[in-house]
Design a protein around this motif. Structure first.
Motif, short mmCIF file in Angstrom:
data_model
loop_
_atom_site.label_atom_id
_atom_site.label_comp_id
_atom_site.label_asym_id
_atom_site.label_seq_id
_atom_site.Cartn_x
_atom_site.Cartn_y
_atom_site.Cartn_z
N THR A 105 -1.99 15.73 5.97
CA THR A 105 -1.11 14.56 5.80
C THR A 105 -1.47 13.82 4.52
O THR A 105 -0.58 13.40 3.75
N ILE A 106 -2.78 13.65 4.27
CA ILE A 106 -3.20 12.98 3.04
C ILE A 106 -2.64 13.73 1.83
O ILE A 106 -2.06 13.16 0.91
N ILE A 133 -1.72 12.03 12.19
CA ILE A 133 -0.78 11.91 11.08
C ILE A 133 -0.78 10.47 10.56
O ILE A 133 -0.86 10.22 9.35
N ALA A 134 -0.73 9.51 11.51
CA ALA A 134 -0.71 8.10 11.11
C ALA A 134 -1.96 7.77 10.30
O ALA A 134 -1.89 7.10 9.26
N THR A 175 8.33 18.97 8.99
CA THR A 175 7.39 18.39 9.95
C THR A 175 8.11 17.95 11.22
O THR A 175 7.64 18.20 12.34
N THR A 191 9.46 16.50 5.04
CA THR A 191 9.73 15.70 6.23
C THR A 191 10.52 16.50 7.26
O THR A 191 10.17 16.52 8.46
N VAL A 218 -1.64 9.11 6.84
CA VAL A 218 -0.74 8.29 6.03
C VAL A 218 -1.46 7.03 5.56
O VAL A 218 -1.37 6.63 4.40
N GLY A 274 -3.81 8.17 2.78
CA GLY A 274 -3.19 8.77 1.60
C GLY A 274 -2.31 7.81 0.81
O GLY A 274 -2.38 7.77 -0.42
N VAL A 275 -1.47 7.05 1.51
CA VAL A 275 -0.50 6.21 0.79
C VAL A 275 -1.18 5.12 -0.04
O VAL A 275 -0.89 4.99 -1.23
N VAL A 281 1.64 13.41 2.01
CA VAL A 281 2.22 12.08 1.80
C VAL A 281 1.68 11.46 0.51
O VAL A 281 2.43 10.99 -0.35
N GLY A 282 0.35 11.51 0.36
CA GLY A 282 -0.26 10.96 -0.86
C GLY A 282 0.27 11.66 -2.09
O GLY A 282 0.55 11.03 -3.11
#
Lengths: 461, 106
Positions: free
Chosen positions: B72-73, A68-69, A45, A42, A72, A75-76, B76-77
């Motif tokens: 990012t994937i 990026i959003a 970045t 973090t 996220v 990925g999350v 963060v993932g």
């Protein structure tokens, strides 16, 4: 923000990554280690945004933030919702997209530098593109294998060896062409050939060896990040990438050792292995299958029971039920332990994670080296959805894909109970002689349902 | 020291640190460690942002935007999934863990 301040904060991020890896190496500090790593990432970045263009913000900033959003948002939820059984392939996929990102970064920087690039930068670019693309396409193939969207067996193409040799030579040749000509099209051709090579490279790897390959590709991706750090003159990227590359290499070796194979054997085993002899013997042979009551009786009169969990336990989400059974046996004064094979499941440590979720006491999880000498004194071994890790073929059948892998010596115990969905062979696709042994009882069905039935039968006794 | 040499020094020292920190790790932690290391290389996001900032042509911008999404994937993932794996370990022998820690500090 001056360049010096930027680099210093980058160094701080690098230190976070070192502490993260250090923390992840010990069970006590693992979770904190991961969080420190996330903190480092973090920091790294955020400072790019603050540093760029003397704090006036990045060019294309809305687009960058949007991308990026979006990342996220993809990925999350993927990481949150994935089931324990599917974690290995998710890690493979994440690794692949990271490799792809590194290759793209190198390509864009190469386009921008144009003729201004130094030879060293072009070499680093070619390295990043080749390895990043191999990591990307290779990881996609491992994902497909683990997700069972394609066969988990080694895929051996006609002239496979020649094809691999040819594609690796052409990758290196086009790489040299890029360095010599500094052209754009050679680089793109190089990228495409590297993607192809990545596929050919992973196809012949057998199912049980896939985790090792994921770890290796992970180390590769780390090195590409280091190389693109060199091209961009960014020390933080060099530190982060090199750390992952180096630790990933060690980790790959440790995993290969846990499976008793050389790294070379894993990667090229499929070419040297003869068509395995044992798979031919698939005709119908008598097996002894039992009812849940039979299994309950066997367990009830045992003095020592060892439970061997495998991927079937994970698929059936039976970790809580197996714990209930173990507690019930323990309350009857029976000595219960879990025999954990280092690579049971689809990843090293998979079973530990799964059983920890069900709050199985840590002392009951016994590693292979310690449990093996106790099998001759064990009355009953309950194999829950495991197969390859207890297959004596690893000792007795030279040439079979798992030959040489250390196994749990459950054949030394008094009785063996297999909970299996069917007679289908395990992930490595090898017949298990132990299933036909006189002291073996099979209980067919979903591991969770079978265990539930055994638990109620045991309670009724 | 020239920039090139400084970068080389950083590279070499990082190799040794990387070897050193993970040389003794139990099989239990192989998977979370691999996953955590995997998340760390997601910081290629920084590289992707830098090249997006530099982008002049549509092609460059498109490629770097894709790179940002992918990185990012990965990052963060990767951290989220590692945390989930490690969550499974917690709450287990809590008392034991703390006494171990205290013992280690003596």
């Amino acid at each position: 923000m001056s360049r010096n301040v930027y680099d210093l904060i980058g160094l701080l991020a690098g230190i976070c990554f070192i502490l993260a890896l250090k923390g992840l190496s010990s069970p006590k500090s693992a979770r904190r280690g991961n969080l420190i790593g996330a903190l480092g990432a973090t920091i790294a970045t955020v400072i790019v945004f603050l540093y760029a263009n003397d704090g006036k913000g990045l060019n294309h900033q809305p687009l960058i933030l949007g991308a990026i959003a979006f990342g996220v948002l993809v990925g999350v939820p993927a990481a949150r919702k994935v089931q324990m059984t599917q974690m290995p392939q998710l890690v493979a996929l994440f690794n692949g997209v990271g490799g792809g990102a590194a290759a793209l970064v190198a390509i864009v920087e190469y386009l921008k530098l144009g003729d201004g690039a130094t030879v060293a930068q072009v070499v680093a670019t070619v390295f990043t593109v080749i390895v990043g693309c191999v990591s990307f396409s290779g990881s996609i193939v491992t994902f497909l294998k683990l997700q069972e969207l394609m066969t988990t067996r080694p895929v051996i193409l006609p002239f496979g060896r020649q094809l691999i040799a040819l594609s690796s030579i052409s990758v290196l040749a086009t790489g040299g062409w890029v360095i010599a000509s500094s052209g754009t099209s050679p680089l793109l051709i190089n990228a495409l050939l590297s993607l192809l090579f990545g596929i050919l490279f992973v196809l012949p790897v057998g199912g049980a060896d896939v985790p090792i390959v994921i770890s290796l590709l992970n180390a590769f991706t780390g090195l590409t990040v280091a190389a693109s750090g060199y091209v961009l003159e960014n020390t933080m990227l060099i530190i982060a990438g090199t750390l992952v590359g180096a630790s990933g290499t060690i980790l790959t070796r440790l995993m290969a050792q846990a499976m008793g194979r050389s790294l070379f054997g894993t990667l090229f085993g499929a070419f040297t292995a003869k068509a395995s002899a044992s798979t031919g013997a698939a005709e119908v042979r008598p097996v002894k299958s039992g009812s849940p009551d039979d299994v309950a009786i066997l367990l009830n009169y045992a003095q020592r029971v060892v439970i061997v969990p495998g991927f079937g336990l994970a698929v059936a989400q039976a970790q809580h039920t197996v714990r209930e059974l173990a507690d019930l046996l323990a309350s009857k004064g029976i000595d219960v332990a879990y025999g954990i094979h280092p690579v049971a499941g689809r990843m090293p440590g998979h079973m530990n994670v799964l059983l920890a979720e069900a709050n199985v006491p840590y002392e009951q999880l016994v590693e292979m080296e310690e449990i093996n000498p106790t099998f001759p004194q064990t009355d009953v071994v309950l194999v829950v959805g495991a197969n390859d890790v207890v297959n004596p073929a690893a000792k007795t059948t030279p040439g079979c894909p798992i030959y040489g892998m250390p196994i749990l010596d459950v054949d030394k115990a008094g009785n063996v109970i297999f909970l299996k969905r069917s007679m289908r062979p395990g992930f490595a696709g090898i017949e298990n002689e132990l299933l036909y042994d006189a002291k073996t009882t099979l209980l067919f069905g979903d591991a969770k349902e079978s265990l539930t039935k055994v638990v109620s039968a045991l309670k009724a006794l | 020291m020239s920039t090139e040499l400084a970068l080389l020094a950083i590279f070499l020292l990082s190799i040794f640190v990387g070897f050193e920190v993970v040389s003794k790790v139990s099989t239990t932690l192989h998977t979370p460690l691999m996953s955590g290391a995997n998340a760390i290389h997601g910081v290629i996001l920084v590289g992707a942002i830098i090249v997006a900032d530099h982008s002049k042509t549509t092609l460059e911008l498109t490629l770097s935007t894709i790179a940002i999404v992918l990185a990012t994937i990965n990052m963060v993932g990767g951290f989220v999934v590692t945390d989930r794996m490690l969550q499974m370990f917690k709450g287990k022998p809590k008392a034991k863990k703390q006494s171990d820690e205290a013992g280690g500090k003596n």
